[in-house]
Design an enzyme around this catalytic site. Structure first.
Site, PDB file in Angstrom:
ATOM      1  N   ASP A 102      45.991 -10.914 -26.049  1.00  0.00           N
ATOM      2  CA  ASP A 102      46.165 -10.366 -24.701  1.00  0.00           C
ATOM      3  C   ASP A 102      44.920 -10.591 -23.853  1.00  0.00           C
ATOM      4  OD1 ASP A 102      48.259  -8.807 -26.376  1.00  0.00           O
ATOM      5  OD2 ASP A 102      48.832  -8.656 -24.272  1.00  0.00           O
TER       6      ASP A 102
HETATM    7  O1  MRU Z   1      52.912  -4.964 -26.032  1.00  0.00           O
HETATM    8  P1  MRU Z   1      53.319  -6.405 -26.046  1.00  0.00           P
HETATM    9  O2  MRU Z   1      54.606  -6.642 -26.766  1.00  0.00           O
HETATM   10  O3  MRU Z   1      53.307  -6.997 -24.665  1.00  0.00           O
HETATM   11  O4  MRU Z   1      52.174  -7.115 -26.880  1.00  0.00           O
HETATM   12  C1  MRU Z   1      52.242  -8.520 -27.022  1.00  0.00           C
HETATM   13  C2  MRU Z   1      51.149  -9.072 -27.864  1.00  0.00           C
HETATM   14  O5  MRU Z   1      50.284  -8.375 -28.347  1.00  0.00           O
HETATM   15  C3  MRU Z   1      51.134 -10.563 -28.012  1.00  0.00           C
HETATM   16  O6  MRU Z   1      50.578 -10.924 -29.247  1.00  0.00           O
HETATM   17  C4  MRU Z   1      50.291 -11.200 -26.884  1.00  0.00           C
HETATM   18  O7  MRU Z   1      50.676 -10.686 -25.652  1.00  0.00           O
HETATM   19  C5  MRU Z   1      50.410 -12.662 -26.872  1.00  0.00           C
HETATM   20  S1  MRU Z   1      52.043 -13.214 -26.433  1.00  0.00           S
HETATM   21  C6  MRU Z   1      51.983 -14.904 -26.428  1.00  0.00           C
END
Ligand code: MRU
Length: 366
Positions: A242
Site C-alpha cells: 500500500d
Molecule cells: O484493505 P485492502 O483490501 O485494500 O488491502 C489491500 C492490500 O493490502 C494489498 O496487498 C495492496 O493494496 C496491494 S494491491 C495490488
C-alpha cells in the site's frame, strides 16, 4: 472470461462489487466522486491501485457532461473533489499520488475550461491502461528474478490478501507474479492466506486462483509458519504494497509483517511486488506511515450467504457475530514489513535489491 474489476467507457464507470464476491458477480455504477468515496470506504472496491483508478475515473465521469464557466472554475472543482477523494482511505499512497499528479496537471493546463476538462479525462483514462501494462511488467520482472534466484526447478509460493485483477486494473502485482510463474511452468503450488479479518484471501484471491485454474490451497493466517516448516518447496512469499517508504519499509495488509519474520526464520525469500506509484520517497520509513484503523464490526462479524443442506443459498445473505459481546477490539488494517526483512522489491521498472550496505535504492526508479 477475463476478470475485470473496473469497467469504464467515457461517461460511464462500473465496478465489480467485491463485498458480494465470490458468490455473486454484480457490477455497480459509480457516477460521482461521492459514489467513489463510499465505494472505497466500504471496500466495495479495494486494493491500492484499484482505489486510485476508481477515484480518478469517478471524477472523470462526474465532469464528463459538465460545462464549466471558466478554466478557473474547472480547476477549482476538480481540485476540491480530488482533495475529498484522498480522505477516503489513508494508507495506500497510490490514491494521494494519483490525486497530486492530476491536480498538478489541471493546474498547469492552459486554455479553455474544455481544455482543462479534456486534459483531466485523458490523464485519468491513461491510468487505467498504464496499470495493466505495469502489472504485466511486474510479472515479467518477478519471474526473471525468481528464475535467477531459484534456478530451473519449479517451486511453490505463498501470498496474503488480494493483489490480483480485483485489486488493480487487471493481472495484479504479487498475484500477477504468481500468474507469470505459473504461465512459465515454474509453479508447483500457490498458497493463499485467508487474510483475517476481512478475508480478502479466502473471498477474492481464492476466487481468482480457482478462476485461472492455478493449483492452489487456502490456509488460515495462523498456519503460515508450520506450512513453511513442512513444505520446503515453498521458496517465495510474495506480497503487495500500500506504501513503500524511501528506505523500503512496506505497509501492506495486516499479517504481512509476521510473514516477513517467519520467512527469514525459514530461509524463504520475502518479496514485495508494487508499481512505482506505491513508492513514496517523501515518507522516510515505515514509522511515518499512517495505518488505517477499521471498524470493530469487521472483526467480530462475518457476512455471507447461508449454507443449507450443504448448499450455498446466495439469495439469503446474513451477518453473524463471532465474538463475545462487549470485548474490546483492535483492528489495524495494515502493518509494516521492515526493509531489513525484504529481499527484493519488484516494480514495473525493475527489481530493487539491497546494496553492499544493506540498503534499497528506490530513487533509481524516478
Ligand atoms: O484493505 P485492502 O483490501 O485494500 O488491502 C489491500 C492490500 O493490502 C494489498 O496487498 C495492496 O493494496 C496491494 S494491491 C495490488
Amino acid at each position: 472470461m477475463v476478470l475485470e474489476a473496473i469497467r469504464y467507457s467515457p461517461g460511464s464507470l462500473q465496478i465489480l462489487d467485491q463485498l458480494r464476491l465470490p458468490h455473486e458477480s454484480v457490477y455497480v455504477p459509480v457516477t460521482s466522486s461521492e459514489d467513489a468515496f463510499h465505494a472505497i470506504k466500504t471496500m466495495t472496491v479495494r486494493g491500492a491501485p484499484a482505489i486510485a483508478i476508481v477515484a480518478a475515473l469517478a471524477l472523470a465521469v462526474e465532469i464528463f457532461g459538465t460545462d464549466f464557466a471558466s478554466p478557473e472554475q474547472a480547476r477549482l472543482f476538480i481540485t476540491e473533489k480530488l482533495h475529498y477523494l484522498v480522505t477516503s482511505r489513508p494508507t495506500a499512497v497510490n490514491l494521494s499520488d494519483a490525486a497530486r499528479k492530476l491536480e498538478i496537471l489541471v493546474t498547469e493546463t492552459d486554455g479553455s475550461a474544455e481544455d482543462v476538462k479534456q486534459a483531466y479525462l485523458k490523464a485519468a483514462e491513461k491510468m487505467l491502461v498504464d496499470d495493466v501494462d505495469d502489472n504485466k511488467n511486474i510479472g515479467d520482472n518477478g519471474l526473471t528474478w525468481a528464475e535467477k534466484t531459484f534456478g530451473p526447478e519449479p517451486f511453490s509460493v505463498l501470498t496474503i490478501c488480494n493483489t490480483g485483477s480485483l485489486a488493480t486494473a487487471g493481472y495484479g502485482t504479487a498475484l500477477g507474479i504468481i500468474r507469470s510463474i505459473h504461465s512459465a511452468g515454474k509453479l508447483i503450488h500457490a498458497y493463499a492466506l485467508e487474510t483475517r479479518p476481512y478475508n480478502q484471501g479466502s473471498r477474492l484471491t481464492a476466487y481468482e486462483l480457482v478462476h485461472d485454474h492455478i493449483p492452489s490451497t487456502l490456509i488460515t493466517d495462523s498456519m503460515a509458519s508450520v506450512l513453511l516448516k513442512t513444505h520446503p518447496e515453498i521458496k517465495l512469499i510474495v506480497v503487495g504494497a500500500d506504501r513503500v517508504a524511501k528506505n523500503g519499509d512496506t505497509a501492506n495488509k495486516i499479517g504481512t509483517y509476521q510473514l516477513s519474520i517467519v520467512a527469514r526464520h525459514h530461509g524463504v525469500k520475502f518479496v514485495v511486488a508494487a508499481p512505482t506509484t506505491s513508492i513514496d520517497l517523501r515518507t522516510q520509513s515505515g514509522d511515518d506511515i499512517v495505518i488505517e484503523q477499521r471498524r470493530p464490526e469487521e472483526l467480530v462479524t462475518v457476512r455471507g450467504p447461508v449454507v443449507q443442506d450443504g448448499k450455498v443459498d446466495v439469495s439469503k445473505v446474513e451477518t453473524i457475530n463471532i465474538a463475545a459481546p462487549g470485548i474490546n477490539v483492535w483492528n489495524p488494517s495494515f502493518d509494516v514489513a521492515p526493509a531489513d526483512l525484504i529481499d527484493a522489491i519488484v516494480t514495473e521498472k525493475g527489481v530493487a535489491v539491497k546494496d553492499s550496505n544493506g540498503s534499497f535504492n528506490l530513487e533509481q526508479f524516478f
